[in-house]
Write a protein that holds these residues in place. Structure first.
Motif, PDB file in Angstrom:
ATOM      1  N   PHE A  72      -4.725  -0.433   8.532  1.00  0.00           N
ATOM      2  CA  PHE A  72      -4.674   0.958   7.569  1.00  0.00           C
ATOM      3  C   PHE A  72      -4.486   2.392   8.327  1.00  0.00           C
ATOM      4  O   PHE A  72      -4.418   3.338   7.633  1.00  0.00           O
ATOM      5  CB  PHE A  72      -6.171   0.946   7.111  1.00  0.00           C
ATOM      6  CG  PHE A  72      -6.524  -0.181   5.766  1.00  0.00           C
ATOM      7  CD1 PHE A  72      -5.790   0.366   4.484  1.00  0.00           C
ATOM      8  CD2 PHE A  72      -6.803  -1.401   6.119  1.00  0.00           C
ATOM      9  CE1 PHE A  72      -5.962  -0.580   3.483  1.00  0.00           C
ATOM     10  CE2 PHE A  72      -6.951  -2.205   5.017  1.00  0.00           C
ATOM     11  CZ  PHE A  72      -6.446  -1.806   3.683  1.00  0.00           C
ATOM     12  N   GLN A  73      -4.754   2.270   9.414  1.00  0.00           N
ATOM     13  CA  GLN A  73      -4.310   3.428  10.423  1.00  0.00           C
ATOM     14  C   GLN A  73      -2.809   3.743  10.175  1.00  0.00           C
ATOM     15  O   GLN A  73      -2.326   5.237   9.941  1.00  0.00           O
ATOM     16  CB  GLN A  73      -4.657   3.305  11.684  1.00  0.00           C
ATOM     17  CG  GLN A  73      -4.395   4.461  12.776  1.00  0.00           C
ATOM     18  CD  GLN A  73      -5.425   5.630  12.401  1.00  0.00           C
ATOM     19  OE1 GLN A  73      -6.559   5.286  12.240  1.00  0.00           O
ATOM     20  NE2 GLN A  73      -4.830   6.683  12.715  1.00  0.00           N
ATOM     21  N   SER A  74      -2.071   2.742  10.079  1.00  0.00           N
ATOM     22  CA  SER A  74      -0.647   3.228   9.857  1.00  0.00           C
ATOM     23  C   SER A  74      -0.429   3.607   8.245  1.00  0.00           C
ATOM     24  O   SER A  74       0.639   3.900   8.227  1.00  0.00           O
ATOM     25  CB  SER A  74       0.031   1.715  10.107  1.00  0.00           C
ATOM     26  OG  SER A  74      -0.066   0.719   9.240  1.00  0.00           O
ATOM     27  N   LEU A  75      -1.295   3.501   7.461  1.00  0.00           N
ATOM     28  CA  LEU A  75      -0.968   3.914   6.154  1.00  0.00           C
ATOM     29  C   LEU A  75      -1.864   4.889   5.700  1.00  0.00           C
ATOM     30  O   LEU A  75      -1.748   5.192   4.567  1.00  0.00           O
ATOM     31  CB  LEU A  75      -1.527   2.676   5.114  1.00  0.00           C
ATOM     32  CG  LEU A  75      -0.553   1.228   5.264  1.00  0.00           C
ATOM     33  CD1 LEU A  75      -1.326   0.306   4.431  1.00  0.00           C
ATOM     34  CD2 LEU A  75       0.801   1.220   5.030  1.00  0.00           C
ATOM     35  N   ALA A  76      -2.379   5.670   6.642  1.00  0.00           N
ATOM     36  CA  ALA A  76      -3.287   6.751   6.442  1.00  0.00           C
ATOM     37  C   ALA A  76      -2.800   8.068   5.685  1.00  0.00           C
ATOM     38  O   ALA A  76      -3.562   8.684   4.725  1.00  0.00           O
ATOM     39  CB  ALA A  76      -3.952   7.287   7.593  1.00  0.00           C
ATOM     40  N   SER A  77      -1.565   8.272   5.819  1.00  0.00           N
ATOM     41  CA  SER A  77      -1.003   9.313   5.150  1.00  0.00           C
ATOM     42  C   SER A  77      -0.354   9.023   3.799  1.00  0.00           C
ATOM     43  O   SER A  77       0.052   9.966   3.085  1.00  0.00           O
ATOM     44  CB  SER A  77       0.240   9.894   6.096  1.00  0.00           C
ATOM     45  OG  SER A  77       1.211   8.748   6.093  1.00  0.00           O
ATOM     46  N   LYS A  78      -0.418   7.776   3.384  1.00  0.00           N
ATOM     47  CA  LYS A  78       0.256   7.317   2.268  1.00  0.00           C
ATOM     48  C   LYS A  78      -0.698   7.187   0.951  1.00  0.00           C
ATOM     49  O   LYS A  78      -0.192   6.721  -0.213  1.00  0.00           O
ATOM     50  CB  LYS A  78       1.116   6.188   2.405  1.00  0.00           C
ATOM     51  CG  LYS A  78       2.023   6.104   3.464  1.00  0.00           C
ATOM     52  CD  LYS A  78       2.761   4.868   3.590  1.00  0.00           C
ATOM     53  CE  LYS A  78       3.759   5.116   4.772  1.00  0.00           C
ATOM     54  NZ  LYS A  78       4.520   3.875   4.993  1.00  0.00           N
ATOM     55  N   TRP A  79      -1.885   7.404   1.081  1.00  0.00           N
ATOM     56  CA  TRP A  79      -2.967   7.196   0.156  1.00  0.00           C
ATOM     57  C   TRP A  79      -2.643   7.979  -1.405  1.00  0.00           C
ATOM     58  O   TRP A  79      -3.114   7.391  -2.389  1.00  0.00           O
ATOM     59  CB  TRP A  79      -4.528   7.800   0.481  1.00  0.00           C
ATOM     60  CG  TRP A  79      -4.955   6.546   1.449  1.00  0.00           C
ATOM     61  CD1 TRP A  79      -5.016   6.982   2.853  1.00  0.00           C
ATOM     62  CD2 TRP A  79      -5.542   5.439   1.339  1.00  0.00           C
ATOM     63  NE1 TRP A  79      -5.921   5.700   3.391  1.00  0.00           N
ATOM     64  CE2 TRP A  79      -6.224   4.876   2.522  1.00  0.00           C
ATOM     65  CE3 TRP A  79      -5.790   4.684  -0.040  1.00  0.00           C
ATOM     66  CZ2 TRP A  79      -6.803   3.668   2.617  1.00  0.00           C
ATOM     67  CZ3 TRP A  79      -6.579   3.598  -0.001  1.00  0.00           C
ATOM     68  CH2 TRP A  79      -7.112   2.949   1.210  1.00  0.00           C
ATOM     69  N   TRP A  80      -2.065   9.041  -1.304  1.00  0.00           N
ATOM     70  CA  TRP A  80      -1.768   9.705  -2.617  1.00  0.00           C
ATOM     71  C   TRP A  80      -0.561   9.601  -2.924  1.00  0.00           C
ATOM     72  O   TRP A  80      -0.166  10.247  -3.996  1.00  0.00           O
ATOM     73  CB  TRP A  80      -2.267  11.271  -2.388  1.00  0.00           C
ATOM     74  CG  TRP A  80      -3.940  11.036  -2.172  1.00  0.00           C
ATOM     75  CD1 TRP A  80      -4.775  11.413  -1.049  1.00  0.00           C
ATOM     76  CD2 TRP A  80      -5.076  11.010  -3.472  1.00  0.00           C
ATOM     77  NE1 TRP A  80      -5.799  11.234  -1.603  1.00  0.00           N
ATOM     78  CE2 TRP A  80      -6.202  10.971  -2.879  1.00  0.00           C
ATOM     79  CE3 TRP A  80      -4.686  11.136  -4.664  1.00  0.00           C
ATOM     80  CZ2 TRP A  80      -7.253  11.380  -3.658  1.00  0.00           C
ATOM     81  CZ3 TRP A  80      -5.871  11.097  -5.610  1.00  0.00           C
ATOM     82  CH2 TRP A  80      -7.116  11.078  -4.977  1.00  0.00           C
ATOM     83  N   ASP A  81       0.158   8.990  -2.528  1.00  0.00           N
ATOM     84  CA  ASP A  81       1.596   8.507  -3.166  1.00  0.00           C
ATOM     85  C   ASP A  81       1.394   7.540  -4.401  1.00  0.00           C
ATOM     86  O   ASP A  81       1.121   6.445  -3.892  1.00  0.00           O
ATOM     87  CB  ASP A  81       2.548   7.962  -2.118  1.00  0.00           C
ATOM     88  CG  ASP A  81       4.015   7.623  -2.599  1.00  0.00           C
ATOM     89  OD1 ASP A  81       4.170   7.754  -3.675  1.00  0.00           O
ATOM     90  OD2 ASP A  81       4.821   7.221  -1.878  1.00  0.00           O
TER      91      ASP A  81
END
Length: 351
Positions: free
Chosen positions: A79-88
């Motif tokens: 989930f660290q690798s996906l942390a910037s994609k939450w609001w896409d």
């Protein structure tokens, strides 16, 4: 095209037996597990429950040993690798965005069945909710807009940063929503020690929250016994626990992993481990051994073509569960109030 592939997969996979296929690292956890165990022992003594229900003899729900932490470091890294994609809303978390159409009303309506006060426009005003494994705040924010004071916690600091940044753009959320990068066991240890649990009023003691929400979280945890115990510690007597998760069936393996991850790429490959899935029966047994009474269980179904969720009578894949913490000081005149109410189940059947 998708329907043809899906049908072929179902014919071959439905009867196939699946193969063995969120916090900071355990060493970084600051929770006092001895304090948590002590608090549970005291609760068992007060409620008259046998000591055999203590974590030293956990409810049998899987072959995984008790780790005394909810944290799985591999899940944290993922989930660290996906942390910037939450609001896409069209990206990896699109299905979670769409799930709000079901899970927000499910939480709201069941809480309103318990808390009769009405606040026009802000139906959850006056309630404190803990969103465990909040990620980027996809569920935290809509609960705050309903008037609740919501604390979102997640072990992935970058996800918390994303959540804080996104909520800062909405003035309506500034006094209702806050976030902390911590684990559930850290927070529950603070509760046991009278630390207030991240924003509670001084002098209230352990059990600060009216509700705990763990949506699409338990299938990523290292130890569900610890999770259930800590949820009980942070909840007020009579407080609600809401869980959405994935059943452990052949069909959930076929759809949740093979189709969703490998064929349609609805979620990133490797997001789920079938061995961590749990059936409603096993989850109910676990919760009841930790002082909860399960009120309702409702099946959920995702349509990958329309991108929408709907309620279903089948819990074979996804399901939502509502449980209530049994009061620490049960009284005869509260027996009816503490018992499951069939009508609560009906509150979750609308979209």
């Amino acid at each position: 095209m998708y329907s043809n592939k899906f049908c072929r997969l179902m014919l071959g996979l439905y009867s196939r037996k699946p193969s063995s296929v969120l916090g900071v690292a355990q060493s970084q956890s600051g929770c006092s597990w001895s304090a948590v165990r002590k608090q549970r022992t005291l609760w068992l003594q007060r409620s008259g429950r046998p000591e055999s229900l203590t974590p030293s003899a956990p409810c049998h729900i899987s072959a995984r040993p008790a780790s005394q932490t909810t944290v799985d470091p591999d899940e944290v890294r993922r989930f660290q690798s996906l942390a910037s994609k939450w609001w896409d809303e069209q990206g990896e978390f699109a299905a979670l965005h769409a799930m709000n159409d079901l899970r927000v009303p499910f939480i709201r309506d069941n809480l309103l069945n318990v808390h009769r006060a009405r606040h026009p426009g802000k139906p959850l005003a006056g309630l404190r909710i803990l969103d465990v494994g909040c990620g980027g705040g996809l569920l935290t924010e809509p609960l705050g807009r309903l008037g609740a004071g919501v604390l979102g916690i997640d072990p992935v600091e970058d996800s918390i940063g994303t959540a804080q940044l996104h909520s800062s753009y909405d003035p309506d959320l500034r006094d209702r929503v806050c976030y902390r990068a911590c684990t559930l066991e850290e927070l529950s240890a603070e509760e046991e020690g009278g630390g207030g649990g991240g924003g509670g009023e001084e002098g209230q003691g352990p059990g600060q929250f009216d509700a705990v929400v763990a949506s699409e979280v338990v299938e990523h945890l290292a130890d569900l016994e610890t999770f259930a115990l800590c949820c009980s510690l942070v909840l007020k007597p009579g407080g609600s626990l809401f869980i959405t998760t994935i059943n452990k069936t052949n069909l959930s393996y076929a759809l949740g992993i093979v189709v969703a991850e490998e064929l349609l790429r609805i979620v990133p490959s490797g997001t789920h481990d079938w061995e961590k899935f749990i059936s409603p029966v096993e989850l109910e047994r676990l919760l009841e051994s930790n002082g909860f009474s399960v009120q309702s269980v409702q099946g959920m179904l995702y349509n990958p073509v329309s991108g929408a969720w709907s309620w279903t009578n089948s819990t074979a894949i996804n399901y939502a569960l509502h449980a209530v913490k049994v009061r620490d000081d049960p009284q005869p005149d509260r027996a009816e109030e503490s018992s499951p109410h069939p009508e609560h189940h009906a509150a979750a059947t609308h979209s």
